[in-house]
Design an enzyme around this catalytic site. Structure first.
Site, mmCIF file in Angstrom:
data_model
loop_
_atom_site.group_PDB
_atom_site.id
_atom_site.type_symbol
_atom_site.label_atom_id
_atom_site.label_comp_id
_atom_site.label_asym_id
_atom_site.label_seq_id
_atom_site.Cartn_x
_atom_site.Cartn_y
_atom_site.Cartn_z
ATOM 1 N N LYS A 1 0.532 -13.882 -13.182
ATOM 2 C CA LYS A 1 -0.755 -13.180 -13.222
ATOM 3 C C LYS A 1 -1.871 -14.069 -13.792
ATOM 4 O O LYS A 1 -3.039 -13.916 -13.397
ATOM 5 C CB LYS A 1 -0.621 -11.879 -14.022
ATOM 6 C CG LYS A 1 0.304 -10.847 -13.356
ATOM 7 C CD LYS A 1 -0.214 -10.416 -11.982
ATOM 8 C CE LYS A 1 0.568 -9.274 -11.371
ATOM 9 N NZ LYS A 1 0.048 -8.871 -10.059
ATOM 10 N N ASP B 1 6.738 -9.178 4.358
ATOM 11 C CA ASP B 1 7.084 -9.660 3.017
ATOM 12 C C ASP B 1 6.112 -10.794 2.731
ATOM 13 O O ASP B 1 6.221 -11.878 3.315
ATOM 14 C CB ASP B 1 8.534 -10.153 3.016
ATOM 15 C CG ASP B 1 8.931 -10.750 1.669
ATOM 16 O OD1 ASP B 1 8.036 -11.037 0.840
ATOM 17 O OD2 ASP B 1 10.141 -10.946 1.455
ATOM 18 N N TYR C 1 6.169 -13.020 -15.358
ATOM 19 C CA TYR C 1 5.079 -12.145 -14.877
ATOM 20 C C TYR C 1 3.728 -12.645 -15.394
ATOM 21 O O TYR C 1 2.743 -12.724 -14.640
ATOM 22 C CB TYR C 1 5.365 -10.726 -15.369
ATOM 23 C CG TYR C 1 4.424 -9.659 -14.859
ATOM 24 C CD1 TYR C 1 4.551 -9.151 -13.571
ATOM 25 C CD2 TYR C 1 3.430 -9.135 -15.683
ATOM 26 C CE1 TYR C 1 3.703 -8.147 -13.110
ATOM 27 C CE2 TYR C 1 2.586 -8.136 -15.236
ATOM 28 C CZ TYR C 1 2.720 -7.643 -13.945
ATOM 29 O OH TYR C 1 1.869 -6.658 -13.504
ATOM 30 N N ILE D 1 -0.673 1.182 -16.479
ATOM 31 C CA ILE D 1 -1.049 2.175 -15.482
ATOM 32 C C ILE D 1 0.207 2.959 -15.089
ATOM 33 O O ILE D 1 1.283 2.368 -14.923
ATOM 34 C CB ILE D 1 -1.643 1.477 -14.223
ATOM 35 C CG1 ILE D 1 -2.774 0.504 -14.611
ATOM 36 C CG2 ILE D 1 -2.126 2.516 -13.207
ATOM 37 C CD1 ILE D 1 -3.964 1.096 -15.330
ATOM 38 N N SER E 1 -3.275 -8.898 -14.093
ATOM 39 C CA SER E 1 -2.787 -7.981 -15.130
ATOM 40 C C SER E 1 -3.327 -8.453 -16.474
ATOM 41 O O SER E 1 -3.579 -9.648 -16.673
ATOM 42 C CB SER E 1 -1.255 -8.004 -15.172
ATOM 43 O OG SER E 1 -0.802 -7.370 -16.350
ATOM 44 N N ALA F 1 0.804 -1.232 0.000
ATOM 45 C CA ALA F 1 0.000 0.000 0.000
ATOM 46 C C ALA F 1 0.835 1.280 0.000
ATOM 47 O O ALA F 1 0.273 2.368 -0.051
ATOM 48 C CB ALA F 1 -0.943 -0.003 1.208
ATOM 49 N N ALA G 1 2.933 -15.668 -16.306
ATOM 50 C CA ALA G 1 2.589 -16.928 -15.622
ATOM 51 C C ALA G 1 2.028 -16.636 -14.233
ATOM 52 O O ALA G 1 1.027 -17.227 -13.815
ATOM 53 C CB ALA G 1 3.837 -17.818 -15.506
HETATM 54 P P1 NAP Z 1 4.768 -0.497 -7.863
HETATM 55 O O1 NAP Z 1 4.507 0.971 -7.922
HETATM 56 O O2 NAP Z 1 6.069 -1.033 -8.344
HETATM 57 O O3 NAP Z 1 4.487 -0.995 -6.364
HETATM 58 C C1 NAP Z 1 4.650 -2.331 -6.017
HETATM 59 C C2 NAP Z 1 4.149 -2.525 -4.613
HETATM 60 O O4 NAP Z 1 4.275 -3.907 -4.269
HETATM 61 C C3 NAP Z 1 4.948 -1.734 -3.598
HETATM 62 O O5 NAP Z 1 4.060 -1.139 -2.668
HETATM 63 C C4 NAP Z 1 5.791 -2.799 -2.908
HETATM 64 O O6 NAP Z 1 6.058 -2.540 -1.550
HETATM 65 C C5 NAP Z 1 4.884 -4.004 -2.993
HETATM 66 N N1 NAP Z 1 5.608 -5.269 -2.844
HETATM 67 C C6 NAP Z 1 6.478 -5.829 -3.717
HETATM 68 N N2 NAP Z 1 6.954 -6.981 -3.220
HETATM 69 C C7 NAP Z 1 6.389 -7.145 -1.987
HETATM 70 C C8 NAP Z 1 6.474 -8.140 -0.988
HETATM 71 N N3 NAP Z 1 7.250 -9.221 -1.137
HETATM 72 N N4 NAP Z 1 5.747 -7.988 0.143
HETATM 73 C C9 NAP Z 1 4.958 -6.912 0.327
HETATM 74 N N5 NAP Z 1 4.833 -5.925 -0.601
HETATM 75 C C10 NAP Z 1 5.540 -6.038 -1.743
HETATM 76 O O7 NAP Z 1 3.685 -1.294 -8.703
HETATM 77 P P2 NAP Z 1 2.201 -0.932 -9.165
HETATM 78 O O8 NAP Z 1 2.259 -0.530 -10.571
HETATM 79 O O9 NAP Z 1 1.526 -0.082 -8.177
HETATM 80 O O10 NAP Z 1 1.580 -2.407 -9.149
HETATM 81 C C11 NAP Z 1 0.683 -2.857 -8.159
HETATM 82 C C12 NAP Z 1 0.064 -4.159 -8.652
HETATM 83 O O11 NAP Z 1 -0.607 -3.946 -9.890
HETATM 84 C C13 NAP Z 1 1.087 -5.262 -8.916
HETATM 85 O O12 NAP Z 1 0.569 -6.516 -8.549
HETATM 86 C C14 NAP Z 1 1.271 -5.189 -10.426
HETATM 87 O O13 NAP Z 1 1.705 -6.405 -10.956
HETATM 88 C C15 NAP Z 1 -0.137 -4.855 -10.859
HETATM 89 N N6 NAP Z 1 -0.227 -4.251 -12.185
HETATM 90 C C16 NAP Z 1 0.382 -3.058 -12.464
HETATM 91 C C17 NAP Z 1 0.275 -2.536 -13.738
HETATM 92 C C18 NAP Z 1 0.904 -1.230 -14.133
HETATM 93 O O14 NAP Z 1 0.855 -0.894 -15.315
HETATM 94 N N7 NAP Z 1 1.476 -0.470 -13.228
HETATM 95 C C19 NAP Z 1 -0.446 -3.223 -14.723
HETATM 96 C C20 NAP Z 1 -1.058 -4.429 -14.399
HETATM 97 C C21 NAP Z 1 -0.939 -4.930 -13.120
HETATM 98 P P3 NAP Z 1 7.471 -1.897 -1.031
HETATM 99 O O15 NAP Z 1 7.686 -0.639 -1.828
HETATM 100 O O16 NAP Z 1 7.197 -1.647 0.429
HETATM 101 O O17 NAP Z 1 8.505 -2.944 -1.269
#
Ligand code: NAP
Length: 246
Positions: A158, A62, A154, A187, A141, A12, A156
């Protein structure tokens, strides 16, 4: 819309997870902000929510480690007594072409995106089954549906999240628990910021709405699925992708 509900949002501190947490708090939910590394961002978000009159706590975990995922759920329930909503948002990408991808690159993405979601769902479901109420929303995703070059790991993970969502929806429905997935397209967050400009331009050309989405637009879909307006929806995948895949 979510008044009095308690919700955990994994990851978050930044990006989509932050937007979901903020929107949930605005709609009246008590929110548990999970983070792994982003302590200062989570502290800032906690303050923002509290200043606006909302209720929130932060829990470090984690989610790829089962004991930490379990502790996240246990501590959240200890604080707020119930757990109405779980949003499995935490995720990473480690892109590489299939023939160059190492086992470590493959495993690290599966461990967080797929196994982490499994651990949180498993322990949250135990609480929700006793309550006979709950809403689980998993962030998948569009790549899990359509695939993408350089993202075999990724995709696989999702696609796995979608299969797991549907299986859990079938298992938990008799106790009033819904399980759905949201599949965002491109996004604007740190995750997509890292992409080279030529990839971004090529991607926009494939999006009928002609632009990337915002984290708030994904949060809108998640809030809907978490609300009572979605009580008769389970096992579904809601695409938030500007029409990219249809
Ligand atoms: P982001 O800005 O890179 O943020 C990733 C988040 O995941 C961070 O808050 C991070 O926490 C947390 N995280 C990663 N590994 C973790 C772990 N082992 N335990 C707890 N928290 C963990 O990514 P985002 O774009 O917001 O993506 C959020 C979700 O949407 C993801 O599942 C991503 O695959 C999905 N998504 C994103 C997009 C896009 O275009 N951005 C598209 C499709 C799907 P810390 O910073 O505290 O490590």
């Amino acid at each position: 819309m979510l008044r009095g509900k308690t919700a955990i949002i994994t990851g978050a501190g930044r990006g989509i997870g932050r937007a979901i947490a903020l929107q949930f708090a605005t709609y009246g939910a008590k929110v548990v902000l999970n983070y792994r590394n982003s302590l200062s961002q989570v502290e800032e978000l906690l303050q923002t929510i509290k200043n606006a009159g909302g209720e929130a706590i932060a829990i470090k975990a984690d989610i790829s480690k089962e004991d930490e995922a379990k502790n996240l759920i246990v501590e959240a329930v200890k604080e707020f007594k119930t757990l109405d909503i779980l949003v499995n948002n935490a995720g990473i990408n480690r892109d590489n072409l299939l023939i160059r991808m190492s086992e470590e690159e493959f495993n690290s993405v599966i461990d967080i995106n797929l196994k982490g979601t499994f651990f949180c769902m498993k322990h949250a479901a135990q609480v929700m089954l006793k309550q006979r109420f709950g809403k689980i929303i998993n962030i998948s995703s569009i790549v899990g549906i359509a695939g993408n070059m350089g993202q075999a790991n990724y995709a696989a993970s999702k696609a796995g999240v979608i299969g797991m969502t549907k299986s859990a929806a079938r298992e938990l429905s008799s106790r009033g628990i819904t399980v759905n997935a949201v599949a965002p397209g491109f996004i604007e967050t740190d995750m997509t910021d890292a992409l080279p400009d030529r990839i971004k331009e090529a991607s926009i050309a494939t999006i009928p709405l002609g632009r990337f989405g915002s984290a708030e637009e994904v949060a809108g879909a998640v809030s809907f699925l978490a609300s009572e307006s979605a009580n008769y929806i389970t096992g579904q995948v809601l695409q938030v992708d500007g029409g990219m895949v249809m």
